[in-house]
Design a protein around this motif. Structure first.
Motif, PDB file in Angstrom:
ATOM      1  N   ALA A 124      -2.523   6.741   5.942  1.00 39.05           N
ATOM      2  CA  ALA A 124      -1.355   7.296   5.261  1.00 39.05           C
ATOM      3  C   ALA A 124      -1.030   8.676   5.799  1.00 39.05           C
ATOM      4  CB  ALA A 124      -1.615   7.377   3.760  1.00 39.05           C
ATOM      5  N   SER A 125       0.157   8.795   6.371  1.00 42.81           N
ATOM      6  CA  SER A 125       0.721  10.105   6.656  1.00 42.81           C
ATOM      7  C   SER A 125       1.759  10.372   5.568  1.00 42.81           C
ATOM      8  CB  SER A 125       1.309  10.160   8.066  1.00 42.81           C
ATOM      9  OG  SER A 125       1.719  11.480   8.373  1.00 42.81           O
ATOM     10  N   SER A 126       2.756  11.187   5.842  1.00 41.61           N
ATOM     11  CA  SER A 126       3.716  11.533   4.791  1.00 41.61           C
ATOM     12  C   SER A 126       5.030  11.999   5.389  1.00 41.61           C
ATOM     13  CB  SER A 126       3.133  12.657   3.922  1.00 41.61           C
ATOM     14  OG  SER A 126       4.113  13.202   3.064  1.00 41.61           O
ATOM     15  N   SER A 127       6.115  11.750   4.660  1.00 33.98           N
ATOM     16  CA  SER A 127       7.423  12.266   5.077  1.00 33.98           C
ATOM     17  C   SER A 127       7.449  13.790   5.067  1.00 33.98           C
ATOM     18  CB  SER A 127       8.523  11.724   4.163  1.00 33.98           C
ATOM     19  OG  SER A 127       8.336  12.167   2.826  1.00 33.98           O
ATOM     20  N   ALA A 152       1.429  19.069   3.975  1.00 32.35           N
ATOM     21  CA  ALA A 152       2.130  18.517   5.134  1.00 32.35           C
ATOM     22  C   ALA A 152       1.384  18.815   6.429  1.00 32.35           C
ATOM     23  CB  ALA A 152       3.543  19.085   5.198  1.00 32.35           C
ATOM     24  N   ALA A 153       0.823  20.014   6.526  1.00 32.01           N
ATOM     25  CA  ALA A 153       0.079  20.382   7.730  1.00 32.01           C
ATOM     26  C   ALA A 153      -1.152  19.505   7.913  1.00 32.01           C
ATOM     27  CB  ALA A 153      -0.322  21.855   7.661  1.00 32.01           C
ATOM     28  N   THR A 154      -1.822  19.153   6.811  1.00 40.82           N
ATOM     29  CA  THR A 154      -2.996  18.278   6.939  1.00 40.82           C
ATOM     30  C   THR A 154      -2.583  16.877   7.374  1.00 40.82           C
ATOM     31  OG1 THR A 154      -3.007  17.591   4.593  1.00 40.82           O
ATOM     32  CG2 THR A 154      -4.298  19.548   5.184  1.00 40.82           C
ATOM     33  N   LYS A 155      -1.427  16.421   6.918  1.00 43.48           N
ATOM     34  CA  LYS A 155      -0.975  15.084   7.309  1.00 43.48           C
ATOM     35  C   LYS A 155      -0.569  15.044   8.784  1.00 43.48           C
ATOM     36  CE  LYS A 155      -1.703  12.641   3.680  1.00 43.48           C
ATOM     37  NZ  LYS A 155      -2.681  11.538   3.768  1.00 43.48           N
ATOM     38  N   LYS A 156       0.077  16.102   9.253  1.00 42.45           N
ATOM     39  CA  LYS A 156       0.367  16.205  10.685  1.00 42.45           C
ATOM     40  C   LYS A 156      -0.940  16.260  11.472  1.00 42.45           C
ATOM     41  CE  LYS A 156       2.304  17.170  14.656  1.00 42.45           C
ATOM     42  NZ  LYS A 156       2.843  16.075  15.495  1.00 42.45           N
ATOM     43  N   GLY A 175      -0.270   5.418  12.050  1.00 41.13           N
ATOM     44  CA  GLY A 175       0.046   6.303  10.931  1.00 41.13           C
ATOM     45  C   GLY A 175       1.346   5.886  10.278  1.00 41.13           C
ATOM     46  N   LEU A 176       1.367   5.919   8.954  1.00 37.39           N
ATOM     47  CA  LEU A 176       2.570   5.555   8.199  1.00 37.39           C
ATOM     48  C   LEU A 176       3.041   6.754   7.392  1.00 37.39           C
ATOM     49  CD1 LEU A 176       1.534   2.013   6.893  1.00 37.39           C
ATOM     50  CD2 LEU A 176       3.086   2.543   8.794  1.00 37.39           C
ATOM     51  N   ARG A 177       4.246   7.197   7.663  1.00 37.08           N
ATOM     52  CA  ARG A 177       4.827   8.315   6.926  1.00 37.08           C
ATOM     53  C   ARG A 177       5.555   7.782   5.700  1.00 37.08           C
ATOM     54  NH1 ARG A 177       7.164  11.375  12.379  1.00 37.08           N
ATOM     55  NH2 ARG A 177       5.123  12.175  13.088  1.00 37.08           N
ATOM     56  N   PHE A 178       4.893   7.878   4.545  1.00 35.22           N
ATOM     57  CA  PHE A 178       5.450   7.356   3.298  1.00 35.22           C
ATOM     58  C   PHE A 178       6.578   8.252   2.790  1.00 35.22           C
ATOM     59  CE2 PHE A 178       0.948   5.728   2.822  1.00 35.22           C
ATOM     60  CZ  PHE A 178       1.277   4.404   3.032  1.00 35.22           C
ATOM     61  N   PHE A 179       7.609   7.620   2.255  1.00 31.74           N
ATOM     62  CA  PHE A 179       8.757   8.340   1.700  1.00 31.74           C
ATOM     63  C   PHE A 179       8.869   8.089   0.199  1.00 31.74           C
ATOM     64  CE2 PHE A 179       9.735   8.877   6.041  1.00 31.74           C
ATOM     65  CZ  PHE A 179      10.738   9.816   6.171  1.00 31.74           C
ATOM     66  N   THR A 180       8.559   9.081  -0.615  1.00 29.12           N
ATOM     67  CA  THR A 180       8.799   9.142  -2.061  1.00 29.12           C
ATOM     68  C   THR A 180       8.558   7.796  -2.748  1.00 29.12           C
ATOM     69  OG1 THR A 180      10.546  10.732  -1.503  1.00 29.12           O
ATOM     70  CG2 THR A 180      10.314  10.121  -3.816  1.00 29.12           C
ATOM     71  N   TYR A 255      -1.943   3.773  19.988  1.00 32.22           N
ATOM     72  CA  TYR A 255      -1.571   4.712  18.916  1.00 32.22           C
ATOM     73  C   TYR A 255      -0.114   4.503  18.543  1.00 32.22           C
ATOM     74  CZ  TYR A 255      -0.122   9.354  17.099  1.00 32.22           C
ATOM     75  OH  TYR A 255       0.392  10.391  16.356  1.00 32.22           O
ATOM     76  N   ALA A 256       0.176   4.564  17.234  1.00 37.87           N
ATOM     77  CA  ALA A 256       1.567   4.436  16.788  1.00 37.87           C
ATOM     78  C   ALA A 256       1.756   5.188  15.476  1.00 37.87           C
ATOM     79  CB  ALA A 256       1.941   2.961  16.603  1.00 37.87           C
ATOM     80  N   VAL A 257       2.977   5.638  15.256  1.00 41.92           N
ATOM     81  CA  VAL A 257       3.367   6.256  13.990  1.00 41.92           C
ATOM     82  C   VAL A 257       4.713   5.664  13.582  1.00 41.92           C
ATOM     83  CG1 VAL A 257       4.077   8.388  12.837  1.00 41.92           C
ATOM     84  CG2 VAL A 257       2.137   8.426  14.408  1.00 41.92           C
TER      85      VAL A 257
END
Length: 334
Positions: A124-127, A152-156, A175-180, A255-257
């Motif tokens: 899990a990453s993040s928007s 946010a910095a930790t997710k990056k 990595g998946l950048r979840f949105f709300t 690798y992918a995001v």
């Protein structure tokens, strides 16, 4: 197939574990059951996963020895890593919790995958990594070098750490950048939960930036569908990829995001109105300025994820809000 799901008592982790069981996978779920929010809610999420293919262990991903032993003993095929210290505002109050869980914990997961030949790590990453970016919709091909919160910095950082392991050790990572994310069994520190509770209790709700905010609200059912689908899409090496010609969301390494969101942001006031209509109560509102760590807008470009998996969100906000409110009233007896 045997999966490890971290954060299995959490909002997304528990729903993901349940979905994996439903399609026939064996799941070991771990969580440290910390008291960042109501532990009873976390336990209730676990209690609803009544499946013979699910086993829960109370473990902390920041515990290096415990993680080494877990990976060595279980020999997982795939890992879905949802565990993290969540919340933008809490990172202003307790930054060390983010270093322990989101950095040390993430490293322990990467090491476990490396040492035990895990087929695929989805994390899990993040928007929130988009930070000061203003071009919308946000695309995984955009640079994300200016986060505005430690969270946010930790997710990056998680994305950078994952890339180094993909490059050095051929560990396939996505990595998946979840949105709300919202929906039943959601987190009490997120706006849908806070708004619903306060409206029912007769308390005023805080409206940041005087209501001029936009969020790409995404129902948890759509999120889980995307997570489970992408687990089957294992990144491959691309020897032709270069920094100059490629995008930050891909690599010569496996690798992918991706973004994972609804792709159609709505105004905060429209979301509040949907909750008011479901509750048949007009909220008392406290309009205030933008808060530290907040971003004006989130908006996901999910074309890459759709191309890779066929993923396309199905739950509209009105239906999603109705589902969440019904769950909340039933769970809390309101």
């Amino acid at each position: 197939m045997k999966y490890l799901v971290t954060g299995a008592a959490g909002f997304i982790g528990s729903a993901t574990a349940e979905k994996l069981n439903q399609v026939g996978h064996y799941v070991v779920g771990i969580d440290n059951l910390n008291d960042y929010y109501d532990v009873n809610l976390k336990q209730a999420r676990l209690n609803r996963i009544k499946h013979p293919l699910f086993r829960f262990l109370c473990l902390d991903i920041a515990d290096r020895d415990a993680m080494e032993a877990l990976f060595a003993e279980e020999q997982f095929d795939r890992v879905i890593h949802c565990a993290a210290q969540a919340g933008v505002r809490y990172s202003l109050e307790n930054p060390h919790a983010y270093a322990d869980s989101n950095l040390v914990g993430h490293l322990n997961i990467l090491e476990g995958c490396r040492q035990n030949q895990v087929q695929h790590l989805v994390y899990a990453s993040s928007s929130s990594v988009y930070g000061l970016n203003s071009k919308v919709p946000f695309s995984p091909s955009d640079k994300v070098d200016h986060p505005i919160s430690l969270y946010a910095a930790t997710k990056k950082s998680n994305e950078l750490m994952a890339h180094s392991y993909s490059h050095l050790y051929d560990v396939p990572t996505t990595g998946l950048r979840f949105f709300t994310v919202y929906g039943s069994w959601g987190r009490p520190d997120m706006a849908p939960f806070i708004f619903t509770k306060k409206i029912l209790d007769g308390d005023a709700i805080d409206i940041n930036n005087n209501g001029d905010m936009w969020r790409d609200f995404t129902h948890v059912d759509d999120i889980v569908e995307g997570v489970v689908r992408i687990a089957d899409v294992i990144p491959q090496k691309d020897e032709a990829w270069t920094v100059e010609t490629g995008t930050p969301a891909s690599s010569s390494a496996p690798y992918a995001v991706y973004n994972i969101g609804h792709g159609s942001p709505i105004n905060l006031m429209a979301f509040v109105k949907a909750i008011e209509e479901e509750l048949d109560i007009e909220a008392k509102k406290n309009f205030r300025e933008m808060q530290p760590g907040d971003v004006y807008q989130t908006y996901a470009d999910t074309e890459d994820l759709f191309a890779a998996t066929g993923y396309k969100p199905k739950v509209p906000v009105k239906e999603g809000v109705a589902e969440f409110v019904a769950w909340y009233k039933d769970f809390y007896g309101k």
